[in-house]
Design a protein around this motif. Structure first.
Motif, PDB file in Angstrom:
ATOM      1  N   PRO A  82       0.827  -1.211   0.000  1.00  0.00           N
ATOM      2  CA  PRO A  82       0.000   0.000   0.000  1.00  0.00           C
ATOM      3  C   PRO A  82       0.857   1.255   0.000  1.00  0.00           C
ATOM      4  N   GLU A  83       0.348   2.309  -0.584  1.00  0.00           N
ATOM      5  CA  GLU A  83       1.053   3.585  -0.581  1.00  0.00           C
ATOM      6  C   GLU A  83       1.043   4.192   0.817  1.00  0.00           C
ATOM      7  N   ILE A  84       2.100   4.938   1.122  1.00  0.00           N
ATOM      8  CA  ILE A  84       2.145   5.656   2.381  1.00  0.00           C
ATOM      9  C   ILE A  84       0.953   6.618   2.440  1.00  0.00           C
ATOM     10  N   GLY A  85       0.258   6.610   3.563  1.00  0.00           N
ATOM     11  CA  GLY A  85      -0.905   7.461   3.715  1.00  0.00           C
ATOM     12  C   GLY A  85      -2.223   6.768   3.446  1.00  0.00           C
ATOM     13  N   SER A  88      -5.819   2.641   6.844  1.00  0.00           N
ATOM     14  CA  SER A  88      -5.594   1.252   7.254  1.00  0.00           C
ATOM     15  C   SER A  88      -6.772   0.366   6.897  1.00  0.00           C
ATOM     16  N   ALA A  89      -7.969   0.923   6.864  1.00  0.00           N
ATOM     17  CA  ALA A  89      -9.151   0.141   6.505  1.00  0.00           C
ATOM     18  C   ALA A  89      -9.163  -0.253   5.042  1.00  0.00           C
ATOM     19  N   ALA A  90      -8.294   0.378   4.217  1.00  0.00           N
ATOM     20  CA  ALA A  90      -8.256   0.086   2.790  1.00  0.00           C
ATOM     21  C   ALA A  90      -7.116  -0.850   2.409  1.00  0.00           C
ATOM     22  N   GLN A 441     -13.539  -5.044   6.972  1.00  0.00           N
ATOM     23  CA  GLN A 441     -12.219  -5.460   7.444  1.00  0.00           C
ATOM     24  C   GLN A 441     -12.319  -5.873   8.912  1.00  0.00           C
ATOM     25  N   ILE A 442     -11.736  -7.022   9.235  1.00  0.00           N
ATOM     26  CA  ILE A 442     -11.700  -7.526  10.606  1.00  0.00           C
ATOM     27  C   ILE A 442     -10.246  -7.741  11.005  1.00  0.00           C
ATOM     28  N   LEU A 443      -9.856  -7.210  12.151  1.00  0.00           N
ATOM     29  CA  LEU A 443      -8.502  -7.413  12.663  1.00  0.00           C
ATOM     30  C   LEU A 443      -8.468  -8.656  13.539  1.00  0.00           C
ATOM     31  N   LEU A 444      -7.405  -9.433  13.380  1.00  0.00           N
ATOM     32  CA  LEU A 444      -7.211 -10.660  14.156  1.00  0.00           C
ATOM     33  C   LEU A 444      -5.905 -10.547  14.930  1.00  0.00           C
ATOM     34  N   ALA A 445      -5.933 -10.863  16.211  1.00  0.00           N
ATOM     35  CA  ALA A 445      -4.711 -10.970  17.006  1.00  0.00           C
ATOM     36  C   ALA A 445      -4.249 -12.419  16.930  1.00  0.00           C
ATOM     37  N   PRO A 446      -3.098 -12.706  16.318  1.00  0.00           N
ATOM     38  CA  PRO A 446      -2.703 -14.099  16.088  1.00  0.00           C
ATOM     39  C   PRO A 446      -2.437 -14.854  17.377  1.00  0.00           C
ATOM     40  N   GLY A 447      -2.591 -16.175  17.320  1.00  0.00           N
ATOM     41  CA  GLY A 447      -2.319 -17.004  18.483  1.00  0.00           C
ATOM     42  C   GLY A 447      -0.851 -17.081  18.816  1.00  0.00           C
ATOM     43  N   HIS A 448       0.030 -17.036  17.808  1.00  0.00           N
ATOM     44  CA  HIS A 448       1.473 -17.173  18.008  1.00  0.00           C
ATOM     45  C   HIS A 448       2.159 -16.261  17.005  1.00  0.00           C
ATOM     46  N   CYS A 449       2.805 -15.215  17.492  1.00  0.00           N
ATOM     47  CA  CYS A 449       3.340 -14.204  16.583  1.00  0.00           C
ATOM     48  C   CYS A 449       4.533 -14.703  15.775  1.00  0.00           C
ATOM     49  N   ASP A 450       5.444 -15.471  16.370  1.00  0.00           N
ATOM     50  CA  ASP A 450       6.694 -15.828  15.688  1.00  0.00           C
ATOM     51  C   ASP A 450       6.462 -16.536  14.348  1.00  0.00           C
ATOM     52  N   PRO A 451       5.768 -17.677  14.326  1.00  0.00           N
ATOM     53  CA  PRO A 451       5.565 -18.344  13.042  1.00  0.00           C
ATOM     54  C   PRO A 451       4.604 -17.608  12.125  1.00  0.00           C
ATOM     55  N   THR A 452       3.767 -16.727  12.681  1.00  0.00           N
ATOM     56  CA  THR A 452       2.893 -15.925  11.824  1.00  0.00           C
ATOM     57  C   THR A 452       3.723 -14.945  11.005  1.00  0.00           C
ATOM     58  N   PHE A 453       4.708 -14.297  11.616  1.00  0.00           N
ATOM     59  CA  PHE A 453       5.607 -13.413  10.861  1.00  0.00           C
ATOM     60  C   PHE A 453       6.233 -14.149   9.684  1.00  0.00           C
ATOM     61  N   ARG A 466      -3.452   5.199   9.445  1.00  0.00           N
ATOM     62  CA  ARG A 466      -2.907   5.377   8.097  1.00  0.00           C
ATOM     63  C   ARG A 466      -1.625   4.560   7.960  1.00  0.00           C
ATOM     64  N   VAL A 467      -1.321   4.129   6.751  1.00  0.00           N
ATOM     65  CA  VAL A 467      -0.068   3.417   6.508  1.00  0.00           C
ATOM     66  C   VAL A 467       1.080   4.397   6.623  1.00  0.00           C
ATOM     67  N   ALA A 468       1.993   4.143   7.549  1.00  0.00           N
ATOM     68  CA  ALA A 468       3.148   5.009   7.773  1.00  0.00           C
ATOM     69  C   ALA A 468       4.401   4.486   7.088  1.00  0.00           C
ATOM     70  N   ASP A 469       4.486   3.172   6.887  1.00  0.00           N
ATOM     71  CA  ASP A 469       5.671   2.584   6.264  1.00  0.00           C
ATOM     72  C   ASP A 469       5.371   1.130   5.931  1.00  0.00           C
ATOM     73  N   VAL A 470       6.258   0.542   5.154  1.00  0.00           N
ATOM     74  CA  VAL A 470       6.187  -0.879   4.827  1.00  0.00           C
ATOM     75  C   VAL A 470       7.578  -1.453   5.039  1.00  0.00           C
ATOM     76  N   TRP A 471       7.698  -2.405   5.952  1.00  0.00           N
ATOM     77  CA  TRP A 471       9.006  -2.949   6.319  1.00  0.00           C
ATOM     78  C   TRP A 471       9.150  -4.376   5.803  1.00  0.00           C
ATOM     79  N   PRO A 472      10.311  -4.712   5.258  1.00  0.00           N
ATOM     80  CA  PRO A 472      10.532  -6.093   4.812  1.00  0.00           C
ATOM     81  C   PRO A 472      10.720  -7.042   5.991  1.00  0.00           C
ATOM     82  N   ILE A 473      10.102  -8.180   5.924  1.00  0.00           N
ATOM     83  CA  ILE A 473      10.379  -9.268   6.867  1.00  0.00           C
ATOM     84  C   ILE A 473      11.507 -10.061   6.218  1.00  0.00           C
TER      85      ILE A 473
END
Length: 480
Positions: A82-85, A88-90, A441-453, A466-473
């Motif tokens: 997504p473009e900066i700005g 978040s709902a989009a 849009q529905i937000l989900l809190a994952p059960g286990h963050c490590d393998p979700t990343f 708003r989207v502030a940045d996009v970081w590479p995993i």
């Protein structure tokens, strides 16, 4: 959600550090709403050239010597970041989303508590595999990071992280060689619990001309890795100090399962037992004439008790930045209570079946080994809806009955269907009008963050909705 295959994305990210390589990373690039195009995975800071060895290792680790396979016809547009700005709902879903302000508060809270206890913080990067997050932690006062695998460390070295502990044993000629090569660039350390590991490290470091820190891994009750007697530890210490290029830096005393014991009394009791073993091992090594400057271990769930027992000099917490449904199921009583900052953005894709809706985030969008995700509404776990079951690309959402209190729910396979359900999965006798409409849009809190990343190429960073940045995993998939 991604525009490339996992392997080609890893290649691009590993070779494109998101900010300059320095020993004191700045948080400014991590938090700025950059003006980079939406197609770029990197943050706004200009990357400095990686050193030749780390570039070579990154290339080897990510497979850049092979021709990438096209993933779409040339006339079909790819789904870009997504473009900066962007609101978040989009955000196109499924997507992994970080609330930056909350993450910063969590980082500050843990660093403040660690510093007050006179202990160093070495956050675990296996929780996120994202160098930009490590930069935030280092800028706040962390002394370095942990990685769990050698390959996982490579993108962090390329991104300028200068002090990395491999909190694991490393076996295999290529992995040991890579570790020794990394140690010629940055301060590296690793764990051992067997003489053969030391022999391999000694040979590889001589060839690489590097110096490598070594920690003796101690079993403090988890019974996974580590030696259990002082005699074993002393024997390993003798072998380590026989090689001048290997530095005995101390012991690792980590109890992983204690992080997830629910009651603080249980966690305190187990942490006390682990600290007793670690303290006795350290004292015994010193009495035998060996240095034991650092005792490293602990984690998000046990940190407050690890501080109190006064044995650890370094804490390896990682998940505190994000939290997840499993960690949030613990009972916390002190200052170290953290907020949820990590979410999976999903979208209602079907409302055809009465009494439920279906979202587009299933097993390929999250890990459910520690339970199904929580639905997140208005800054808390939903009191109206539950994520009731997951299959590969679908998640079933149903209303909670009035008498149902929120709980993590047990997960269990349902046989040949290949789906996973929760204990709250029975259709509720609630009017369908309480369910969100198609396209919500529905937000989900994952059960286990490590393998979700590890399922995502990029992290969508959000501030003020708003989207502030996009970081590479960047270390996604690097598990060898």
């Amino acid at each position: 959600m991604t525009s490339t295959t996992a392997s080609s994305a890893s290649s691009e990210l590993a070779l494109s550090p998101a900010s300059s390589a320095s020993s004191a990373p700045s948080a400014s690039s991590a938090s700025s709403a950059s003006s980079a195009s939406s197609a770029s995975y990197a943050s706004s800071a200009t990357p400095a050239p990686a050193t030749s060895a780390s570039s070579s290792l990154a290339a080897k680790a990510s497979g850049t010597n092979t021709q990438p396979v096209p993933v779409n016809p040339p006339h079909i547009s790819l789904l870009e970041a997504p473009e900066i700005g962007t609101a978040s709902a989009a955000i196109e879903t499924p997507a992994l989303v970080l609330d930056l302000d909350i993450a910063r508060r969590n980082i500050e809270r843990m660093q403040r508590a660690t510093s007050a206890a006179g202990v160093k913080l070495r956050p675990h990067a296996k929780a996120h595999k994202c160098p930009d997050i490590s930069r935030l932690q280092l800028a706040e006062g962390a002394v370095g990071i942990c990685c769990q695998k050698v390959s996982e460390a490579i993108p962090f070295v390329a991104a300028g992280i200068r002090d990395i502990h491999i909190s694991n044993e490393v076996v295999g000629a290529q992995k040991v060689r890579q570790l020794a090569e990394l140690a010629s660039e940055v301060r590296m350390s690793v764990c051992v619990d067997d003489p053969m590991q030391i022999d391999a490290l000694a040979v590889a470091t001589v060839v690489a001309g590097s110096t490598l820190g070594v920690f003796i891994d101690i079993d403090v009750g988890q019974h996974r890795c580590g030696v259990s007697t002082l005699e074993q530890a002393v024997a390993l210490a003798k072998l380590i100090v026989a090689h001048p290029q290997l530095e005995l830096r101390g012991i690792q005393a980590y109890h992983g399962s204690n992080q997830h014991q629910r009651s603080p009394e249980e966690r305190n009791r187990t942490a006390g037992h682990a600290a007793k073993i670690a303290g006795e091992m350290a004292q015994g090594l010193r009495a035998a004439g060996f240095p034991c400057d650092t005792i490293t271990g602990g984690g998000t769930g046990s940190a407050e008790f690890d501080f109190a027992h006064g044995v650890y000099t370094e804490i390896q917490a990682g998940s505190y930045v994000f939290m997840d449904a499993d960690y949030a199921s613990n009972i916390y009583t002190g200052e170290l209570t953290f907020e949820h900052s990590l979410f999976i953005a999903s979208t209602v894709m079907s409302v055809a079946v009465q009494g439920q809706v279906v979202v587009d985030a299933g097993l390929k969008s999250m890990s459910v080994d520690s339970g199904l995700p929580w639905i997140w509404e208005q800054g808390q776990r939903s009191i109206a809806l539950t994520y009731a079951g997951a299959s590969d690309e679908h998640g079933v959402v149903r209303p909670l009955n009035a008498e149902q209190a929120p709980s993590t729910g047990s997960t269990e396979p349902t046989g040949s269907s290949g789906s996973t359900t929760s204990s709250a999965s029975a259709p509720a006798s609630v009017d369908d009008r309480s369910l969100p409409p198609l396209g919500t849009q529905i937000l989900l809190a994952p059960g286990h963050c490590d393998p979700t990343f590890n399922l995502y190429d990029r992290l969508i960073v959000v501030q003020d909705e708003r989207v502030a940045d996009v970081w590479p995993i960047a270390a996604r998939g690097m598990s060898w």
